[in-house]
Design a protein around this motif. Structure first.
Motif, PDB file in Angstrom:
ATOM      1  N   VAL A   1       0.832  -1.203   0.000  1.00  0.00           N
ATOM      2  CA  VAL A   1       0.000   0.000   0.000  1.00  0.00           C
ATOM      3  C   VAL A   1       0.867   1.254   0.000  1.00  0.00           C
ATOM      4  CG1 VAL A   1      -1.639   1.347   1.357  1.00  0.00           C
ATOM      5  CG2 VAL A   1      -1.978  -1.106   1.080  1.00  0.00           C
TER       6      VAL A   1
ATOM      7  N   PHE B   1       0.477   3.720  -3.025  1.00  0.00           N
ATOM      8  CA  PHE B   1      -0.078   5.033  -2.734  1.00  0.00           C
ATOM      9  C   PHE B   1       0.978   6.131  -2.874  1.00  0.00           C
ATOM     10  CE2 PHE B   1      -3.955   3.201  -1.693  1.00  0.00           C
ATOM     11  CZ  PHE B   1      -4.869   4.160  -1.288  1.00  0.00           C
TER      12      PHE B   1
ATOM     13  N   SER C   1      -8.743   3.552  -1.839  1.00  0.00           N
ATOM     14  CA  SER C   1      -8.777   3.300  -0.395  1.00  0.00           C
ATOM     15  C   SER C   1      -9.925   2.379  -0.013  1.00  0.00           C
ATOM     16  CB  SER C   1      -8.872   4.617   0.365  1.00  0.00           C
ATOM     17  OG  SER C   1     -10.114   5.265   0.116  1.00  0.00           O
TER      18      SER C   1
ATOM     19  N   VAL D   1      -8.547  -1.048  -0.268  1.00  0.00           N
ATOM     20  CA  VAL D   1      -7.683  -1.315   0.885  1.00  0.00           C
ATOM     21  C   VAL D   1      -8.532  -1.663   2.101  1.00  0.00           C
ATOM     22  CG1 VAL D   1      -5.981  -0.310   2.455  1.00  0.00           C
ATOM     23  CG2 VAL D   1      -5.855   0.167  -0.001  1.00  0.00           C
ATOM     24  N   ALA D   2      -9.581  -0.873   2.317  1.00  0.00           N
ATOM     25  CA  ALA D   2     -10.466  -1.123   3.463  1.00  0.00           C
ATOM     26  C   ALA D   2     -11.162  -2.467   3.337  1.00  0.00           C
ATOM     27  CB  ALA D   2     -11.491   0.003   3.578  1.00  0.00           C
TER      28      ALA D   2
ATOM     29  N   GLU E   1      -8.769  -5.051   4.365  1.00  0.00           N
ATOM     30  CA  GLU E   1      -8.579  -5.029   5.819  1.00  0.00           C
ATOM     31  C   GLU E   1      -9.757  -5.666   6.543  1.00  0.00           C
ATOM     32  OE1 GLU E   1      -6.207  -4.345   7.764  1.00  0.00           O
ATOM     33  OE2 GLU E   1      -4.737  -3.426   6.439  1.00  0.00           O
TER      34      GLU E   1
ATOM     35  N   GLU F   1     -12.433   5.607   5.200  1.00  0.00           N
ATOM     36  CA  GLU F   1     -11.510   4.569   4.738  1.00  0.00           C
ATOM     37  C   GLU F   1     -10.215   5.171   4.209  1.00  0.00           C
ATOM     38  OE1 GLU F   1     -14.976   1.314   3.555  1.00  0.00           O
ATOM     39  OE2 GLU F   1     -13.993   2.506   2.005  1.00  0.00           O
TER      40      GLU F   1
ATOM     41  N   THR G   1      -6.561   4.341   5.628  1.00  0.00           N
ATOM     42  CA  THR G   1      -5.481   3.919   4.739  1.00  0.00           C
ATOM     43  C   THR G   1      -4.224   4.737   4.987  1.00  0.00           C
ATOM     44  OG1 THR G   1      -7.071   3.222   3.049  1.00  0.00           O
ATOM     45  CG2 THR G   1      -4.814   3.608   2.336  1.00  0.00           C
TER      46      THR G   1
ATOM     47  N   SER H   1      -2.788   3.685   8.324  1.00  0.00           N
ATOM     48  CA  SER H   1      -2.174   2.369   8.191  1.00  0.00           C
ATOM     49  C   SER H   1      -0.838   2.448   7.477  1.00  0.00           C
ATOM     50  CB  SER H   1      -3.128   1.434   7.428  1.00  0.00           C
ATOM     51  OG  SER H   1      -2.535   0.164   7.243  1.00  0.00           O
ATOM     52  N   ALA H   2      -0.790   3.291   6.423  1.00  0.00           N
ATOM     53  CA  ALA H   2       0.442   3.381   5.641  1.00  0.00           C
ATOM     54  C   ALA H   2       1.554   4.092   6.386  1.00  0.00           C
ATOM     55  CB  ALA H   2       0.161   4.098   4.321  1.00  0.00           C
TER      56      ALA H   2
ATOM     57  N   THR I   1      -8.973  -0.841  13.829  1.00  0.00           N
ATOM     58  CA  THR I   1      -9.472  -1.052  12.472  1.00  0.00           C
ATOM     59  C   THR I   1     -10.994  -1.089  12.446  1.00  0.00           C
ATOM     60  OG1 THR I   1      -7.480  -2.300  11.891  1.00  0.00           O
ATOM     61  CG2 THR I   1      -9.412  -2.612  10.488  1.00  0.00           C
TER      62      THR I   1
END
Length: 406
Positions: free
Chosen positions: A40, A44, A71, A74-75, A78, A118, A122, A125-126, A184
């Motif tokens: 990611v 990204f 995103s 990505v969500a 997850e 989201e 993201t 998270s990144a 999350t």
């Protein structure tokens, strides 16, 4: 009871926890977080740089919009990974777009609040979460490995420390996996969203209940009017015919007089009941006329000051009538007041009602004085209610109900 999250699993006995699959599931969750996070970050980072470079040519706007839409993928990933350490499924917060095709889908997603949540997740998270995953894994397994490798006769305490860290790794990994999963879930399945769905269903259920109660009230009123009331009229005619054959002054005449008086009382009470169930003046002339009619029969003087821009909808008019009716009944029963006032105004799609009296006050909403029933009525109308009732009075009931005139 079988645990459903990593944190619940840690609350088990050590033997049950260590021999379960939860430490391995947590390890897989963190390892997957590192690998997925690295992908990611690379994707990204490249897209963000390209979007900023191309922004002057307006092509960058499309790239950045694509970054926002990505995103959601990505969500989605997850949410699937979350099942490793949280067995409760996470619902997809997105709604199906009304149109068809990619353009309709993209336009719909960009206007959804969930998409931007989201995106925020993201970015977090990144920039942080996958690094923390790597840090926890490095501390739990990398550090013991380094200490074991560097061990000699002079550094054996570090070997013991490394062994303790390695033995504690199931708890270290699982505790961080549980914390990461909770974070999350907070972003990808916020509790207010779940409550929003439940609240919409409750409100829809309340609306259906109010409609069914209104229909049932009308049915009962019609049955009483066409059934019981007609039978009482018929009974009165029968008693009248019986009196023609009964000598005046006889014992039978006295009994007939008592029966006629009791019948008249029953008929009067039934008419009052029918009028209370579905007042004709409410159906014919609206809320203000109905409240004024009720106030005219109230045992204490009531000042009515209601001003509305038009006729209320039936589904709101009847509940408000019974709300005011019940509030005034409580005044007559409990307040000891010598006068009361009903004031109502409409402002900015809200109907504001103030029902006050000059009674002794001291009204306790939790003492079963009828305020609970009023609060339930207001809640069913999606409104709010406040009560001011100091000891010695006066008492003020303030009600605000959402309302729109067609």
């Amino acid at each position: 009871m079988r645990p459903t999250t990593a944190w619940h699993a840690m609350a088990q006995r050590p033997v049950s926890f260590l021999t379960s699959a939860w430490p391995w599931r947590s390890l897989a969750y963190l390892v997957g977080g590192v690998l997925f996070g690295a992908v990611v970050v690379a994707g990204f980072g490249l897209a963000l740089a390209s979007g900023l470079v191309l922004l002057m040519a307006l092509v960058g706007v499309v790239v950045l919009a694509g970054l926002v839409l990505a995103s959601t993928s990505v969500a989605s990933m997850e949410r699937r990974r979350l099942r490793l350490v949280d067995l409760d499924p996470v619902p997809d917060p997105h709604r199906r777009p009304e149109g068809t095709g990619f353009r309709a889908w993209a336009a719909h997603r960009l206007t959804e609040r969930a998409t931007w949540r989201e995106l925020a997740f993201t970015l977090i998270s990144a920039t942080a979460l996958w690094w923390l995953d790597l840090l926890v894994l490095g501390f739990s397994f990398g550090l013991p490995g380094v200490l074991f490798e560097a061990t000699d006769g002079q550094t054996w305490p570090w070997t013991v420390f490394g062994a303790l860290v390695l033995l504690a790794s199931p708890y270290t990994v699982t505790s961080w996996a549980g914390a990461r999963a909770a974070m999350t879930r907070t972003f990808l399945a916020p509790r207010d969203q779940e409550l929003g769905e439940e609240l919409r269903e409750v409100r829809a259920s309340q609306a259906r209940l109010l409609d069914s109660l209104d229909a049932e009230r009308v049915r009962i009123e019609r049955d009483l009017h066409d059934g019981a009331q007609q039978h009482l009229v018929s009974l009165g005619m029968t008693l009248g015919m019986l009196r023609l054959d009964t000598p005046d002054g006889s014992p039978q005449s006295e009994l007939l007089s008592q029966a006629e008086q009791q019948l008249a009382t029953a008929h009067q009470e039934l008419r009052a009941l029918i009028r209370g169930l579905n007042p004709p003046v409410l159906a014919d002339h609206g809320l203000i006329a109905a409240i004024e009619d009720y106030a005219g029969r109230f045992p204490i003087p009531v000042t009515i000051d209601l001003s509305l821009p038009g006729r209320l909808p039936r589904k709101l008019e009847a509940p408000l009538y019974y709300l005011i009716n019940e509030a005034m009944t409580n005044i007559a029963k409990h307040s000891g007041a010598t006068s009361a006032r009903v004031h109502g105004r409409y402002h900015a799609d809200v109907l504001i009602l103030d029902i006050s009296d000059d009674g002794h006050g001291g009204l306790d909403p939790e003492a079963g004085t009828g305020v609970t029933g009023l609060a339930d009525r207001v809640s069913a109308l999606r409104g709010r209610m406040r009560v001011s009732s100091p000891v010695g009075g006066p008492t003020l009931l303030h009600v605000e109900v959402p309302c729109r005139f067609a």
